[in-house]
Design a protein around this motif. Structure first.
Motif, short mmCIF file in Angstrom:
data_model
loop_
_atom_site.label_atom_id
_atom_site.label_comp_id
_atom_site.label_asym_id
_atom_site.label_seq_id
_atom_site.Cartn_x
_atom_site.Cartn_y
_atom_site.Cartn_z
N SER A 7 0.85 -1.19 0.00
CA SER A 7 0.00 0.00 0.00
C SER A 7 0.89 1.24 0.00
O SER A 7 1.99 1.24 0.55
N LEU A 8 0.41 2.31 -0.63
CA LEU A 8 1.14 3.57 -0.64
C LEU A 8 0.52 4.54 0.35
O LEU A 8 -0.69 4.48 0.63
N ASN A 9 1.33 5.44 0.87
CA ASN A 9 0.81 6.40 1.83
C ASN A 9 0.18 7.59 1.11
O ASN A 9 0.20 7.69 -0.12
N PHE A 10 -0.37 8.50 1.90
CA PHE A 10 -1.11 9.64 1.36
C PHE A 10 -0.27 10.43 0.36
O PHE A 10 -0.71 10.73 -0.75
N TRP A 11 0.97 10.79 0.73
CA TRP A 11 1.77 11.65 -0.13
C TRP A 11 2.28 10.92 -1.36
O TRP A 11 2.47 11.54 -2.42
N GLN A 12 2.47 9.62 -1.27
CA GLN A 12 2.85 8.85 -2.46
C GLN A 12 1.72 8.84 -3.48
O GLN A 12 1.95 9.01 -4.69
N ILE A 13 0.49 8.65 -3.00
CA ILE A 13 -0.66 8.69 -3.92
C ILE A 13 -0.86 10.11 -4.44
O ILE A 13 -1.18 10.32 -5.62
N TRP A 14 -0.65 11.09 -3.58
CA TRP A 14 -0.75 12.50 -3.99
C TRP A 14 0.21 12.78 -5.15
O TRP A 14 -0.18 13.35 -6.17
N ASN A 15 1.45 12.38 -4.99
CA ASN A 15 2.46 12.65 -6.01
C ASN A 15 2.14 11.95 -7.33
O ASN A 15 2.32 12.53 -8.41
N MET A 16 1.69 10.70 -7.27
CA MET A 16 1.44 9.95 -8.51
C MET A 16 0.21 10.45 -9.25
O MET A 16 0.09 10.24 -10.46
N CYS A 17 -0.68 11.16 -8.56
CA CYS A 17 -1.89 11.67 -9.21
C CYS A 17 -1.83 13.17 -9.49
O CYS A 17 -2.71 13.69 -10.18
N PHE A 18 -0.80 13.86 -8.98
CA PHE A 18 -0.74 15.31 -9.07
C PHE A 18 -0.73 15.79 -10.53
O PHE A 18 -1.25 16.86 -10.85
N ASN A 75 11.93 1.96 -19.88
CA ASN A 75 13.21 2.63 -20.11
C ASN A 75 13.60 3.41 -18.86
O ASN A 75 13.05 3.17 -17.78
N HIS A 76 14.56 4.33 -18.99
CA HIS A 76 15.08 5.01 -17.80
C HIS A 76 14.02 5.83 -17.09
O HIS A 76 14.15 6.12 -15.89
N LEU A 77 12.94 6.24 -17.79
CA LEU A 77 11.86 6.98 -17.15
C LEU A 77 10.79 6.06 -16.56
O LEU A 77 10.03 6.47 -15.69
N GLY A 78 10.72 4.83 -17.07
CA GLY A 78 9.75 3.90 -16.55
C GLY A 78 8.83 3.35 -17.63
O GLY A 78 9.21 3.23 -18.80
N ARG A 79 7.61 3.04 -17.24
CA ARG A 79 6.63 2.41 -18.12
C ARG A 79 5.62 3.42 -18.66
O ARG A 79 5.42 3.54 -19.87
N SER A 198 5.37 17.12 -14.71
CA SER A 198 6.79 16.90 -14.37
C SER A 198 6.94 16.50 -12.91
O SER A 198 7.80 15.68 -12.56
N TRP A 199 6.11 17.06 -12.03
CA TRP A 199 6.15 16.70 -10.62
C TRP A 199 5.90 15.20 -10.45
O TRP A 199 6.63 14.51 -9.74
N THR A 200 4.85 14.69 -11.12
CA THR A 200 4.55 13.25 -11.03
C THR A 200 5.68 12.42 -11.62
O THR A 200 6.08 11.39 -11.06
N VAL A 201 6.22 12.86 -12.74
CA VAL A 201 7.27 12.10 -13.41
C VAL A 201 8.50 11.94 -12.51
O VAL A 201 9.08 10.85 -12.40
N TYR A 202 8.87 13.02 -11.84
CA TYR A 202 10.11 13.01 -11.08
C TYR A 202 9.94 12.66 -9.60
O TYR A 202 10.92 12.44 -8.90
N ARG A 203 8.68 12.59 -9.14
CA ARG A 203 8.46 12.26 -7.74
C ARG A 203 7.89 10.86 -7.54
O ARG A 203 7.66 10.44 -6.40
N THR A 204 7.66 10.12 -8.63
CA THR A 204 7.10 8.78 -8.54
C THR A 204 8.02 7.78 -9.22
O THR A 204 8.45 8.01 -10.35
N LYS A 205 8.30 6.71 -8.54
CA LYS A 205 9.12 5.64 -9.10
C LYS A 205 8.22 4.47 -9.45
O LYS A 205 7.48 3.96 -8.61
#
Length: 505
Positions: A7-18, A75-79, A198-205
């Motif tokens: 499970s992801l925490n609040f800020w992880q979900i926030w970042n991936m959806c921002f 690739n280096h950025l992901g899927r 860009s925030w989501t791209v660089y804050r989510t792995k």
């Protein structure tokens, strides 16, 4: 060693959806202002719907392709993130160009590019929830997306009005030019979209393909084994013949009776689908089935049951939304403000107020997204969606009874409730029936049932307004309300069974 997806925490979900905040910022600017730009550049009311054809047509083509490709990308950025970033860059450039369009054909072409690039960015975001979150957090992920959609749209829709009334930037321009308030709003939108994505791209792995395969293998709640199915070449050839024949007959009928040019889109769509089936049959005969074209078409014909049932609901929901996006500006300025002169201050005041109305329904949607999960817990997904869509229907129909434009803000409460529901509950009904390894392509295919009603709306709404409604665009909104009622009723027939599929061995 296999493991459960954490499970992801609040800020992880926030970042991936921002990033959805930026996407919706651009999308809302488009919805609230493109018809206004078209009219400013000389488009007639009759032509507005066909000029909007770029938006759904690009979605129909782009989303399943991007879904299929993103399922197979690493690739280096992901899927999914490469599509987020590159699509956002092109979208931002198109947003800057749009208000600087000097003639109508440039604006129409820019809309085509803008919508294609928005689709490249937006489509993988839906699959992103399935990739990153365990099943128990899917609803939370879609709720976060709905929240950011609402927030982004509130600011973007109201921005021309804010610039005019708070910063005294002119909302009027000479004939054939776009006002400064709209132009500066689009510039701001380009910055916000690129920054948020860009925030989501660089804050989510992202998880690697190997990790996702391990999570899928470890799933303990599977009730159904996914089996790949295929149609025969003969079945595709039969379908090709039927669709092509119907399309050709309709084409000849339109031509011989000199019917409106918009209707050629319907006939052309039928013929095009017949051609798709013919190409698929040819590929089967040549054993050339290891390609994206064949896989997308094959998956289309073997959708999960819930997805088939939701097609009707989505069709009527998005027909209504497209009617609203195309005709609200014209309806409000002509019916409530009493003018169709795009160069007048009264018209532009009305158009600015439409931006505020669009902002308000997105604001109400953001609030509704907080309460919808509670309603679902009490009455279930299907009854909740029926109730929410009925609220939207009443909101749209009430436009024809309200004479004071200030009071239209109350209509937008119902529209906002419906919008929040459309953005979340169909995906909640759908997500558990999709095979994990095809999440992207099926989310892209699901977009067909958003795009096809928009194409139909672009084809027939102009004709209906001209002949059935005597040019009174207010009745296009009433028709949208009726369409939402049908969508709500159809939801009762959708299965909400909790099924998680896994690939066959």
């Amino acid at each position: 060693m296999s493991q459960q997806k954490p499970s992801l925490n609040f800020w992880q979900i926030w970042n991936m959806c921002f990033g959805f905040l930026g996407i919706q910022f651009g999308f809302a600017l488009q919805n609230a202002n493109v018809s206004r730009i078209f009219q400013t550049l000389g488009a007639s009311i009759d032509d507005i719907s066909i000029l909007w054809i770029a938006a759904p047509l690009t979605g129909l083509i782009v989303q399943p392709i991007i879904g299929y490709l993103s399922d197979k990308t690493w690739n280096h950025l992901g899927r999914r993130r490469p599509y987020f970033l590159y699509g956002a860059i092109v979208t931002s450039l198109a947003i800057i160009v749009m208000p600087n369009s000097s003639v109508l054909w440039i604006a129409a072409g820019t809309l085509w590019i803008m919508d294609a690039s928005i689709n490249i960015t937006m489509e993988p975001f839906r699959a992103f929830v399935g990739d990153m979150l365990p099943k128990k957090q899917h609803a939370t992920g879609y709720a976060f997306q709905s929240f950011f959609i609402g927030i982004g749209a509130i600011v973007a829709s109201a921005l021309p009005w804010i610039l005019t009334n708070w910063l005294d930037i002119s909302n009027v321009a000479p004939q054939g030019e776009i006002s400064d308030s709209v132009t500066y709003s689009f510039y701001a939108g380009a910055v916000v979209l690129l920054a948020a994505v860009s925030w989501t791209v660089y804050r989510t792995k992202e998880y690697s393909p190997e990790q996702l395969a391990a999570f899928e293998k470890a799933s303990t709640d599977s009730k159904l084994v996914y089996q790949e199915k295929h149609r025969s070449a003969k079945q595709y050839l039969t379908g090709a013949a039927i669709w092509s024949l119907v399309g050709l007959v309709l084409l000849m009928f339109i031509y011989t009776n000199s019917l409106d040019k918009e209707l050629y889109l319907v006939a052309g769509g039928l013929i095009a689908f017949g051609l798709v089936e013919f190409i698929t049959a040819f590929m089967i005969k040549r054993s050339a089935v290891n390609n994206g074209f064949y896989q997308v078409v094959n998956d289309l014909f073997h959708m999960p049951k819930a997805m088939q049932q939701l097609a009707v609901t989505q069709f009527f929901s998005w027909f209504a939304l497209f009617a609203m996006w195309i005709y609200t500006t014209s309806a409000v300025t002509s019916f409530h403000y009493g003018t169709s002169d795009a160069t007048s201050k009264l018209f532009n005041d009305g158009a600015d107020w439409v931006g505020v109305l669009f902002a308000s329904y997105n604001g109400f949607a953001a609030l509704a997204a907080v309460f919808i999960p509670w309603i679902v817990s009490k009455v279930g997904l299907r009854m909740s969606h029926l109730f929410n869509l009925t609220c939207g229907a009443l909101g749209l129909i009430s436009f024809s009874f309200i004479t004071n434009p200030d009071h239209l803000i109350y209509s937008m409460v119902g529209v906002g409730i419906a919008w929040a529901s459309i953005l979340s509950l169909p995906y909640a009904l759908l997500s558990n029936s999709l095979p994990a390894h095809k999440m992207g392509v099926y989310m892209g295919i699901f977009n067909f049932f958003i795009v096809i009603p928009q194409l139909l709306a672009a084809s027939i709404l102009g004709v209906l307004v001209r002949y059935a409604f005597d040019g009174q665009t207010i009745y296009a909104l009433v028709l949208g309300g009726v369409s939402l009622i049908i969508a709500g009723i159809s939801t009762l027939f959708v299965s909400d069974a909790n099924i998680q599929t896994t690939p066959s061995k």
